[in-house]
Scaffold this motif. Structure first.
Motif, mmCIF file in Angstrom:
data_model
loop_
_atom_site.group_PDB
_atom_site.id
_atom_site.type_symbol
_atom_site.label_atom_id
_atom_site.label_comp_id
_atom_site.label_asym_id
_atom_site.label_seq_id
_atom_site.Cartn_x
_atom_site.Cartn_y
_atom_site.Cartn_z
ATOM 1 N N SER A 82 3.552 3.848 -2.982
ATOM 2 C CA SER A 82 2.585 3.508 -4.023
ATOM 3 C C SER A 82 1.173 3.718 -3.491
ATOM 4 N N ALA A 83 0.292 4.073 -4.399
ATOM 5 C CA ALA A 83 -1.126 4.236 -4.079
ATOM 6 C C ALA A 83 -1.913 3.367 -5.052
ATOM 7 N N TYR A 90 -0.153 4.985 -8.779
ATOM 8 C CA TYR A 90 1.208 5.451 -9.072
ATOM 9 C C TYR A 90 2.195 4.801 -8.116
ATOM 10 N N VAL A 91 3.457 4.922 -8.481
ATOM 11 C CA VAL A 91 4.573 4.538 -7.623
ATOM 12 C C VAL A 91 5.595 5.656 -7.744
ATOM 13 N N GLU A 124 1.736 12.157 -3.493
ATOM 14 C CA GLU A 124 1.562 11.021 -2.591
ATOM 15 C C GLU A 124 0.519 11.302 -1.519
ATOM 16 N N LEU A 125 0.066 12.533 -1.437
ATOM 17 C CA LEU A 125 -0.914 12.913 -0.423
ATOM 18 C C LEU A 125 -2.332 12.961 -0.994
ATOM 19 N N ASN A 126 -2.528 12.481 -2.239
ATOM 20 C CA ASN A 126 -3.849 12.514 -2.870
ATOM 21 C C ASN A 126 -4.730 11.327 -2.497
ATOM 22 N N GLY A 127 -4.127 10.184 -2.227
ATOM 23 C CA GLY A 127 -4.909 8.995 -1.901
ATOM 24 C C GLY A 127 -5.252 8.954 -0.423
ATOM 25 N N THR A 133 7.372 1.281 1.057
ATOM 26 C CA THR A 133 8.476 0.335 1.185
ATOM 27 C C THR A 133 9.715 1.162 1.453
ATOM 28 N N LEU A 134 10.382 0.903 2.562
ATOM 29 C CA LEU A 134 11.573 1.660 2.922
ATOM 30 C C LEU A 134 12.726 0.670 3.063
#
Length: 158
Positions: A82-83, A90-91, A124-127, A133-134
Protein backbone atom coordinates in the motif's frame (compact mmCIF):
# COMPACT_ATOMS: atom_id res chain seq x y z
CA UNK A 1 -7.10 21.45 26.50
CA UNK A 2 -3.51 21.92 27.63
CA UNK A 3 -0.64 20.12 25.91
CA UNK A 4 2.02 18.72 28.20
CA UNK A 5 5.70 19.24 27.45
CA UNK A 6 6.16 15.50 26.95
CA UNK A 7 3.62 15.16 24.13
CA UNK A 8 5.76 16.78 21.40
CA UNK A 9 8.66 14.53 22.39
CA UNK A 10 6.43 11.46 22.26
CA UNK A 11 5.19 12.50 18.81
CA UNK A 12 8.79 13.02 17.63
CA UNK A 13 9.76 9.59 18.94
CA UNK A 14 6.83 7.90 17.18
CA UNK A 15 7.54 9.67 13.89
CA UNK A 16 11.25 8.79 14.07
CA UNK A 17 10.50 5.12 14.76
CA UNK A 18 8.38 4.97 11.61
CA UNK A 19 10.28 7.18 9.15
CA UNK A 20 13.96 7.16 10.13
CA UNK A 21 14.56 3.43 9.42
CA UNK A 22 12.88 3.86 6.05
CA UNK A 23 14.87 7.00 5.25
CA UNK A 24 18.12 5.26 6.15
CA UNK A 25 17.29 2.33 3.91
CA UNK A 26 16.99 -0.23 6.66
CA UNK A 27 15.29 -3.30 5.28
CA UNK A 28 15.36 -5.18 8.58
CA UNK A 29 12.87 -3.15 10.58
CA UNK A 30 9.62 -5.08 10.75
CA UNK A 31 6.89 -6.02 13.18
CA UNK A 32 4.25 -8.73 13.38
CA UNK A 33 0.90 -7.74 11.87
CA UNK A 34 -0.79 -8.45 15.19
CA UNK A 35 1.62 -8.21 18.11
CA UNK A 36 -0.78 -10.04 20.44
CA UNK A 37 -1.22 -13.04 18.12
CA UNK A 38 1.26 -15.93 18.54
CA UNK A 39 1.94 -16.85 14.91
CA UNK A 40 3.25 -20.45 14.65
CA UNK A 41 5.79 -19.35 12.02
CA UNK A 42 8.14 -16.71 13.40
CA UNK A 43 10.21 -14.31 11.32
CA UNK A 44 13.83 -13.54 12.22
CA UNK A 45 14.83 -11.32 9.28
CA UNK A 46 13.27 -9.39 6.42
CA UNK A 47 15.63 -8.28 3.67
CA UNK A 48 14.85 -6.26 0.56
CA UNK A 49 17.49 -6.52 -2.13
CA UNK A 50 18.37 -4.07 -3.45
CA UNK A 51 17.06 -1.56 -0.93
CA UNK A 52 16.06 1.14 -1.53
CA UNK A 53 14.04 -0.06 -4.49
CA UNK A 54 14.84 1.86 -7.68
CA UNK A 55 11.85 2.92 -9.81
CA UNK A 56 13.56 1.63 -12.94
CA UNK A 57 14.14 -1.83 -11.48
CA UNK A 58 12.68 -4.17 -8.93
CA UNK A 59 13.61 -5.90 -5.72
CA UNK A 60 13.40 -9.29 -4.06
CA UNK A 61 12.01 -9.75 -0.56
CA UNK A 62 13.64 -12.50 1.49
CA UNK A 63 12.06 -13.75 4.71
CA UNK A 64 13.91 -16.06 7.10
CA UNK A 65 12.61 -17.56 10.28
CA UNK A 66 11.55 -20.61 12.19
CA UNK A 67 8.54 -22.82 11.49
CA UNK A 68 6.95 -24.22 14.63
CA UNK A 69 4.52 -26.21 12.48
CA UNK A 70 4.60 -28.05 9.19
CA UNK A 71 3.72 -25.51 6.50
CA UNK A 72 1.45 -27.40 4.10
CA UNK A 73 2.21 -27.47 0.38
CA UNK A 74 -1.13 -25.72 -0.25
CA UNK A 75 -0.14 -22.62 1.73
CA UNK A 76 0.04 -19.27 -0.04
CA UNK A 77 2.33 -16.27 0.37
CA UNK A 78 0.41 -13.00 0.19
CA UNK A 79 2.17 -9.70 -0.53
CA UNK A 80 0.04 -6.64 0.16
CA UNK A 81 1.61 -3.32 -0.87
CA UNK A 82 0.00 0.00 0.00
CA UNK A 83 1.03 3.58 -0.64
CA UNK A 84 -1.15 5.55 1.76
CA UNK A 85 0.81 8.81 1.38
CA UNK A 86 0.08 9.36 -2.32
CA UNK A 87 -2.58 11.76 -3.59
CA UNK A 88 -4.34 8.66 -4.97
CA UNK A 89 -3.48 5.98 -2.40
CA UNK A 90 -3.70 2.35 -3.46
CA UNK A 91 -3.43 -1.20 -2.18
CA UNK A 92 -2.33 -4.09 -4.36
CA UNK A 93 -2.34 -7.76 -3.41
CA UNK A 94 -0.30 -10.55 -4.98
CA UNK A 95 -0.63 -14.22 -4.05
CA UNK A 96 1.94 -16.98 -4.69
CA UNK A 97 1.72 -20.72 -3.95
CA UNK A 98 4.42 -21.34 -1.35
CA UNK A 99 5.92 -24.20 -3.38
CA UNK A 100 6.56 -21.73 -6.24
CA UNK A 101 8.96 -19.69 -4.09
CA UNK A 102 10.53 -22.26 -1.74
CA UNK A 103 11.24 -25.96 -1.57
CA UNK A 104 8.30 -27.96 -0.25
CA UNK A 105 7.55 -29.33 2.19
CA UNK A 106 8.82 -26.68 4.59
CA UNK A 107 10.38 -28.62 7.47
CA UNK A 108 8.53 -29.03 10.73
CA UNK A 109 10.27 -27.24 13.61
CA UNK A 110 13.01 -25.96 11.37
CA UNK A 111 14.58 -22.88 9.93
CA UNK A 112 13.27 -21.67 6.64
CA UNK A 113 13.91 -18.92 4.13
CA UNK A 114 12.13 -17.92 0.98
CA UNK A 115 12.46 -15.14 -1.55
CA UNK A 116 9.67 -13.39 -3.40
CA UNK A 117 11.39 -12.38 -6.67
CA UNK A 118 10.48 -9.13 -8.43
CA UNK A 119 8.13 -8.35 -5.58
CA UNK A 120 6.80 -5.05 -6.94
CA UNK A 121 4.65 -4.10 -9.92
CA UNK A 122 5.17 -0.76 -11.76
CA UNK A 123 2.39 1.16 -9.98
CA UNK A 124 3.96 0.24 -6.62
CA UNK A 125 7.13 2.06 -7.65
CA UNK A 126 5.43 5.48 -8.02
CA UNK A 127 5.43 6.50 -4.36
CA UNK A 128 8.36 7.23 -2.09
CA UNK A 129 7.29 4.92 0.71
CA UNK A 130 5.28 1.72 0.54
CA UNK A 131 3.97 -0.26 3.47
CA UNK A 132 4.34 -3.97 2.79
CA UNK A 133 2.42 -6.71 4.59
CA UNK A 134 3.73 -10.18 3.85
CA UNK A 135 1.93 -13.25 5.18
CA UNK A 136 1.66 -17.00 4.81
CA UNK A 137 -1.90 -18.27 4.76
CA UNK A 138 -3.30 -21.76 5.10
CA UNK A 139 -6.82 -21.47 3.72
CA UNK A 140 -7.86 -18.18 5.38
CA UNK A 141 -5.72 -18.43 8.53
CA UNK A 142 -2.52 -16.41 8.72
CA UNK A 143 0.27 -18.54 10.18
CA UNK A 144 2.87 -15.80 9.64
CA UNK A 145 2.45 -12.07 9.08
CA UNK A 146 4.88 -9.14 9.13
CA UNK A 147 4.68 -5.46 8.19
CA UNK A 148 7.58 -3.29 7.03
CA UNK A 149 8.37 -0.12 5.08
CA UNK A 150 9.93 -0.02 1.65
CA UNK A 151 11.63 3.09 0.29
CA UNK A 152 11.48 3.78 -3.47
CA UNK A 153 14.10 6.00 -5.12
CA UNK A 154 14.94 7.25 -8.59
CA UNK A 155 13.23 9.41 -11.17
CA UNK A 156 9.57 9.01 -11.96
CA UNK A 157 8.79 8.23 -15.56
CA UNK A 158 6.73 10.82 -17.39
Amino acid sequence: MAISHGQPLLLLLLVSLFFVPAALGSSRVFRPCNITHPYPVSVRTVDISPHAVDRSGNSNITIAGYAGIQIPDGATVVVNVSAPFLVNPYVSIKTFPICDITECPVRLFGRFAFTVPNAFIPKELNGLLNIVTLSIKVEQEKIMCVVFNCVVTGRRST
